[in-house]
Design an enzyme around this catalytic site. Structure first.
Site, PDB file in Angstrom:
ATOM      1  N   ASP A   1       0.841  -1.201   0.000  1.00 10.71           N
ATOM      2  CA  ASP A   1       0.000   0.000   0.000  1.00 10.71           C
ATOM      3  C   ASP A   1       0.876   1.251   0.000  1.00 10.71           C
ATOM      4  O   ASP A   1       2.083   1.191   0.220  1.00 10.71           O
ATOM      5  CB  ASP A   1      -0.954   0.008   1.206  1.00 10.71           C
ATOM      6  CG  ASP A   1      -0.244  -0.225   2.520  1.00 10.71           C
ATOM      7  OD1 ASP A   1       0.890   0.272   2.684  1.00 10.71           O
ATOM      8  OD2 ASP A   1      -0.808  -0.907   3.392  1.00 10.71           O
TER       9      ASP A   1
ATOM     10  N   LYS B   1      -4.227   0.192  -2.703  1.00  9.84           N
ATOM     11  CA  LYS B   1      -5.253  -0.697  -2.155  1.00  9.84           C
ATOM     12  C   LYS B   1      -6.613  -0.004  -2.118  1.00  9.84           C
ATOM     13  O   LYS B   1      -6.728   1.098  -1.587  1.00  9.84           O
ATOM     14  CB  LYS B   1      -4.826  -1.122  -0.750  1.00  9.84           C
ATOM     15  CG  LYS B   1      -5.706  -2.143  -0.086  1.00  9.84           C
ATOM     16  CD  LYS B   1      -5.009  -2.796   1.088  1.00  9.84           C
ATOM     17  CE  LYS B   1      -4.441  -1.824   2.099  1.00  9.84           C
ATOM     18  NZ  LYS B   1      -3.835  -2.506   3.254  1.00  9.84           N
TER      19      LYS B   1
ATOM     20  N   ASP C   1      -2.081  -9.461   9.506  1.00 12.55           N
ATOM     21  CA  ASP C   1      -3.171  -9.798  10.418  1.00 12.55           C
ATOM     22  C   ASP C   1      -4.032 -10.907   9.800  1.00 12.55           C
ATOM     23  O   ASP C   1      -3.835 -12.083  10.068  1.00 12.55           O
ATOM     24  CB  ASP C   1      -3.990  -8.547  10.719  1.00 12.55           C
ATOM     25  CG  ASP C   1      -5.027  -8.758  11.814  1.00 12.55           C
ATOM     26  OD1 ASP C   1      -5.176  -9.913  12.290  1.00 12.55           O
ATOM     27  OD2 ASP C   1      -5.690  -7.798  12.194  1.00 12.55           O
TER      28      ASP C   1
END
Length: 201
Positions: free
Chosen positions: A108, A131, A167
């Site tokens: 990103d 993104k 994540d």
């Protein structure tokens, strides 16, 4: 988080002159700006740590420099240690053949600075992922990442993707597929914080 605050309070009330909290991964680090009615939790935690008595904070590849700013305002010293010290040397040793035709890719725009830093030390080109999220889906397991556009040339290149936090891994999966579709030869990933929630692995 609560345990670290309680420990700081106990240390400070035991007459410690200065306290340093080593926190490689800062809690709620991605909540660093205002979105609708959501709190800026990263800044709130900094204020709580100030009340608990911290004098110095040490992080590892903190998600955003804006968080450092929140601590500076509170007169808390910060050190943001870089994982690149270890990761760059390790990549150079284990992937000698891939260095000649290498592109460092940030998933990103926010990670562009990190990608440029790595590219200088690896003598590589840089590409940036743009993104696009669907915020109606942000609470599902894919975090609403719709698609990623890569700005830069990855065709017939070895691609090194850099990220600070993995994540749910939805962003990494999207950017890897996009790089592959654009003709990347080999794709590697370096990241500092592997949280790996749910089905991320």
């Amino acid at each position: 988080f609560v345990e670290s605050v309680l420990a700081l309070d106990a240390i400070k009330t035991s007459a410690a002159e200065r306290t340093t909290l080593v926190m490689p991964h800062y809690f709620f680090c991605r909540q660093d700006h205002k979105k609708g009615r959501e709190p800026i939790t990263a800044a709130l935690l900094a204020a709580i740590y100030k009340v608990a008595g911290v004098d110095n904070m040490m992080f590892m590849d903190i998600h955003s420099e804006k968080i450092v700013g929140a601590f500076n305002v509170l007169r808390i010293n910060t050190d943001n240690l870089r994982g690149s010290v270890v990761l760059i040397d390790e990549f150079k040793k284990t992937h000698v053949d891939e260095l000649e035709n290498l592109v460092v890719l940030s998933p990103d725009v926010g990670g562009g600075g990190r990608a440029r830093y790595y590219s200088r030390h690896l003598e590589a080109d840089v590409a940036i992922g743009d993104k696009v999220r669907n915020y109606q889906k942000k609470f599902d397991d894919k975090q609403g990442v719709e698609h990623i556009t890569i700005m830069g040339d990855v065709k017939d290149k070895n691609v090194l993707i850099l990220d600070d936090i993995i994540d749910t891994a939805s962003t990494i999966i999207k950017v890897t597929k996009t790089a592959s579709e654009k003709g990347a030869r080999k794709i590697y990933l370096l990241a500092t914080h592997a949280i790996l929630s749910g089905s991320a692995v």
